[in-house]
Motif scaffolding. Structure first.
Motif, PDB file in Angstrom:
ATOM      1  N   ALA A  43     -27.304 -26.298 -17.450  1.00  0.00           N
ATOM      2  CA  ALA A  43     -25.839 -26.288 -17.408  1.00  0.00           C
ATOM      3  C   ALA A  43     -25.277 -27.500 -16.669  1.00  0.00           C
ATOM      4  CB  ALA A  43     -25.342 -25.000 -16.752  1.00  0.00           C
ATOM      5  N   LYS A  44     -26.073 -28.130 -15.809  1.00  0.00           N
ATOM      6  CA  LYS A  44     -25.623 -29.288 -15.029  1.00  0.00           C
ATOM      7  C   LYS A  44     -26.151 -30.612 -15.594  1.00  0.00           C
ATOM      8  CE  LYS A  44     -23.864 -26.789 -11.631  1.00  0.00           C
ATOM      9  NZ  LYS A  44     -22.576 -26.844 -11.050  1.00  0.00           N
ATOM     10  N   CYS A  45     -26.961 -30.516 -16.643  1.00  0.00           N
ATOM     11  CA  CYS A  45     -27.551 -31.701 -17.263  1.00  0.00           C
ATOM     12  C   CYS A  45     -26.883 -31.955 -18.612  1.00  0.00           C
ATOM     13  CB  CYS A  45     -29.057 -31.500 -17.458  1.00  0.00           C
ATOM     14  SG  CYS A  45     -29.948 -31.194 -15.915  1.00  0.00           S
ATOM     15  N   LYS A  46     -26.935 -33.194 -19.069  1.00  0.00           N
ATOM     16  CA  LYS A  46     -26.324 -33.554 -20.352  1.00  0.00           C
ATOM     17  C   LYS A  46     -27.362 -33.368 -21.455  1.00  0.00           C
ATOM     18  CE  LYS A  46     -24.266 -37.330 -22.894  1.00  0.00           C
ATOM     19  NZ  LYS A  46     -24.098 -38.763 -22.993  1.00  0.00           N
ATOM     20  N   THR A  47     -27.054 -32.525 -22.432  1.00  0.00           N
ATOM     21  CA  THR A  47     -27.955 -32.313 -23.564  1.00  0.00           C
ATOM     22  C   THR A  47     -28.003 -33.591 -24.391  1.00  0.00           C
ATOM     23  OG1 THR A  47     -27.450 -29.956 -23.626  1.00  0.00           O
ATOM     24  CG2 THR A  47     -28.396 -30.921 -25.623  1.00  0.00           C
ATOM     25  N   THR A  48     -29.214 -34.084 -24.630  1.00  0.00           N
ATOM     26  CA  THR A  48     -29.369 -35.300 -25.428  1.00  0.00           C
ATOM     27  C   THR A  48     -30.031 -35.025 -26.770  1.00  0.00           C
ATOM     28  OG1 THR A  48     -31.468 -35.830 -24.336  1.00  0.00           O
ATOM     29  CG2 THR A  48     -29.455 -36.798 -23.402  1.00  0.00           C
ATOM     30  N   ASP A  49     -30.709 -33.877 -26.898  1.00  0.00           N
ATOM     31  CA  ASP A  49     -31.349 -33.540 -28.164  1.00  0.00           C
ATOM     32  C   ASP A  49     -31.675 -32.048 -28.185  1.00  0.00           C
ATOM     33  OD1 ASP A  49     -32.387 -33.953 -30.666  1.00  0.00           O
ATOM     34  OD2 ASP A  49     -34.087 -35.160 -30.006  1.00  0.00           O
ATOM     35  N   VAL A  50     -31.520 -31.420 -29.349  1.00  0.00           N
ATOM     36  CA  VAL A  50     -31.910 -30.020 -29.524  1.00  0.00           C
ATOM     37  C   VAL A  50     -32.583 -29.843 -30.873  1.00  0.00           C
ATOM     38  CG1 VAL A  50     -30.196 -28.929 -28.027  1.00  0.00           C
ATOM     39  CG2 VAL A  50     -29.614 -29.419 -30.387  1.00  0.00           C
ATOM     40  N   ASN A  51     -33.488 -28.875 -30.916  1.00  0.00           N
ATOM     41  CA  ASN A  51     -34.176 -28.466 -32.144  1.00  0.00           C
ATOM     42  C   ASN A  51     -34.921 -29.598 -32.843  1.00  0.00           C
ATOM     43  OD1 ASN A  51     -33.220 -25.870 -31.738  1.00  0.00           O
ATOM     44  ND2 ASN A  51     -31.381 -26.232 -32.953  1.00  0.00           N
ATOM     45  N   LYS A  52     -35.312 -30.623 -32.118  1.00  0.00           N
ATOM     46  CA  LYS A  52     -36.071 -31.716 -32.724  1.00  0.00           C
ATOM     47  C   LYS A  52     -37.500 -31.252 -32.967  1.00  0.00           C
ATOM     48  CE  LYS A  52     -37.029 -36.611 -32.196  1.00  0.00           C
ATOM     49  NZ  LYS A  52     -36.847 -37.768 -31.324  1.00  0.00           N
ATOM     50  N   GLY A  53     -37.886 -31.190 -34.223  1.00  0.00           N
ATOM     51  CA  GLY A  53     -39.247 -30.782 -34.571  1.00  0.00           C
ATOM     52  C   GLY A  53     -39.424 -29.284 -34.672  1.00  0.00           C
ATOM     53  N   MET A  54     -38.717 -28.511 -33.834  1.00  0.00           N
ATOM     54  CA  MET A  54     -38.890 -27.060 -33.840  1.00  0.00           C
ATOM     55  C   MET A  54     -37.655 -26.422 -33.212  1.00  0.00           C
ATOM     56  SD  MET A  54     -41.749 -24.756 -31.832  1.00  0.00           S
ATOM     57  CE  MET A  54     -43.137 -25.508 -32.641  1.00  0.00           C
ATOM     58  N   ALA A  55     -37.226 -25.317 -33.789  1.00  0.00           N
ATOM     59  CA  ALA A  55     -36.071 -24.602 -33.226  1.00  0.00           C
ATOM     60  C   ALA A  55     -36.356 -24.232 -31.775  1.00  0.00           C
ATOM     61  CB  ALA A  55     -35.781 -23.362 -34.047  1.00  0.00           C
ATOM     62  N   GLY A  56     -35.367 -24.417 -30.914  1.00  0.00           N
ATOM     63  CA  GLY A  56     -35.512 -24.063 -29.502  1.00  0.00           C
ATOM     64  C   GLY A  56     -35.922 -25.224 -28.618  1.00  0.00           C
ATOM     65  N   ASN A  57     -36.324 -26.354 -29.215  1.00  0.00           N
ATOM     66  CA  ASN A  57     -36.668 -27.516 -28.397  1.00  0.00           C
ATOM     67  C   ASN A  57     -35.399 -28.102 -27.786  1.00  0.00           C
ATOM     68  OD1 ASN A  57     -39.270 -27.136 -29.199  1.00  0.00           O
ATOM     69  ND2 ASN A  57     -39.465 -29.040 -30.327  1.00  0.00           N
ATOM     70  N   ILE A  65     -30.900 -39.915  -8.323  1.00  0.00           N
ATOM     71  CA  ILE A  65     -30.494 -40.594  -7.097  1.00  0.00           C
ATOM     72  C   ILE A  65     -30.766 -42.099  -7.252  1.00  0.00           C
ATOM     73  CG2 ILE A  65     -32.731 -40.245  -5.951  1.00  0.00           C
ATOM     74  CD1 ILE A  65     -29.456 -39.771  -4.160  1.00  0.00           C
ATOM     75  N   ALA A  66     -29.929 -42.907  -6.665  1.00  0.00           N
ATOM     76  CA  ALA A  66     -30.121 -44.366  -6.606  1.00  0.00           C
ATOM     77  C   ALA A  66     -30.316 -44.996  -7.988  1.00  0.00           C
ATOM     78  CB  ALA A  66     -31.303 -44.701  -5.693  1.00  0.00           C
ATOM     79  N   GLY A  67     -29.602 -44.498  -8.992  1.00  0.00           N
ATOM     80  CA  GLY A  67     -29.695 -45.047 -10.342  1.00  0.00           C
ATOM     81  C   GLY A  67     -30.784 -44.423 -11.189  1.00  0.00           C
ATOM     82  N   TYR A  68     -31.627 -43.594 -10.604  1.00  0.00           N
ATOM     83  CA  TYR A  68     -32.679 -42.882 -11.338  1.00  0.00           C
ATOM     84  C   TYR A  68     -32.129 -41.548 -11.827  1.00  0.00           C
ATOM     85  CZ  TYR A  68     -36.132 -46.138  -9.423  1.00  0.00           C
ATOM     86  OH  TYR A  68     -36.848 -47.265  -9.101  1.00  0.00           O
ATOM     87  N   GLU A  69     -32.661 -41.057 -12.940  1.00  0.00           N
ATOM     88  CA  GLU A  69     -32.327 -39.735 -13.466  1.00  0.00           C
ATOM     89  C   GLU A  69     -33.623 -39.089 -13.934  1.00  0.00           C
ATOM     90  OE1 GLU A  69     -28.096 -40.189 -15.607  1.00  0.00           O
ATOM     91  OE2 GLU A  69     -29.611 -41.608 -16.338  1.00  0.00           O
ATOM     92  N   LEU A  70     -33.534 -37.827 -14.332  1.00  0.00           N
ATOM     93  CA  LEU A  70     -34.693 -37.129 -14.897  1.00  0.00           C
ATOM     94  C   LEU A  70     -34.327 -36.576 -16.265  1.00  0.00           C
ATOM     95  CD1 LEU A  70     -36.061 -35.145 -11.813  1.00  0.00           C
ATOM     96  CD2 LEU A  70     -37.032 -37.194 -12.865  1.00  0.00           C
TER      97      LEU A  70
END
Length: 183
Positions: A43-57, A65-70
């Motif tokens: 809920a706090k992260c930006k969705t960048t892709d869904v269902n790629k290759g398989m439903a539910g992915n 922090i400091a320009g890094y993300e996960l």
């Protein structure tokens, strides 16, 4: 006069010693690692892709922090993360290669910092022991971060000092080799 010079030299020596001790302690304090926590909640992260290759992915980009993300990955009920560098280069840590069972990421990433620079990240990974019905085992995954590279260095098993052990390993991660996958 000679006594006065001796007293003055002794006084100056004592002042120099006090300043040396204060400087030594301040250097140790400033060189210590500290933790900064960021969320891995979808809920706090930006969705960048869904269902790629398989439903539910799912792939989401979470604040760091400091320009890094996960980047957070969900693929066939197994989770992993990728370190996103300030340059936007992404290095996947492929956590699913260390465990074959279903897994779930914890809600928080702990960034270990030296000054203003992250040197490691710790995430919790709950791995199912036998299918969906059992509780699972909660590991802490320690990954080092350099200027151009990131990789898993340690997997800390549950125990009463699990958190402090993971932090200690993270603080030494830059000198540790990347962990080989069992596959």
């Amino acid at each position: 006069m000679k006594n006065m010079i001796i007293l003055l030299v002794n006084f100056m020596f004592k002042i120099l010693m006090v300043f040396s001790i204060v400087f030594a302690f301040s250097t140790v304090v400033f060189a210590q690692s500290k933790s900064v926590y960021t969320t891995l909640l979808a809920a706090k992260c930006k969705t960048t892709d869904v269902n790629k290759g398989m439903a539910g992915n799912y792939t989401g980009r979470c604040p760091g922090i400091a320009g890094y993300e996960l980047d957070v990955y969900l693929d066939d009920e197994r989770n992993s993360i990728g370190v996103v560098f300030p340059s936007k280069k992404v290095i996947g840590l492929d956590l699913w290669n260390y465990f074959s069972n279903f897994s779930e990421l914890g809600e928080t990433a702990e960034w270990r910092m030296k000054g203003k620079k992250p040197v490691a990240v710790i995430v919790r990974l709950k791995v199912s022991d036998q299918g969906d019905e059992k509780r699972g085992t909660s590991y802490l995954i320690v990954s080092k971060i350099s200027n151009t590279r990131a990789c898993v260095t340690d997997i800390v098993k549950p125990g009463k000092s699990q958190n402090s052990k993971a932090q200690s390993l993270a603080d030494k991660a830059s000198a540790r080799p990347c962990k080989k996958t069992p596959n």
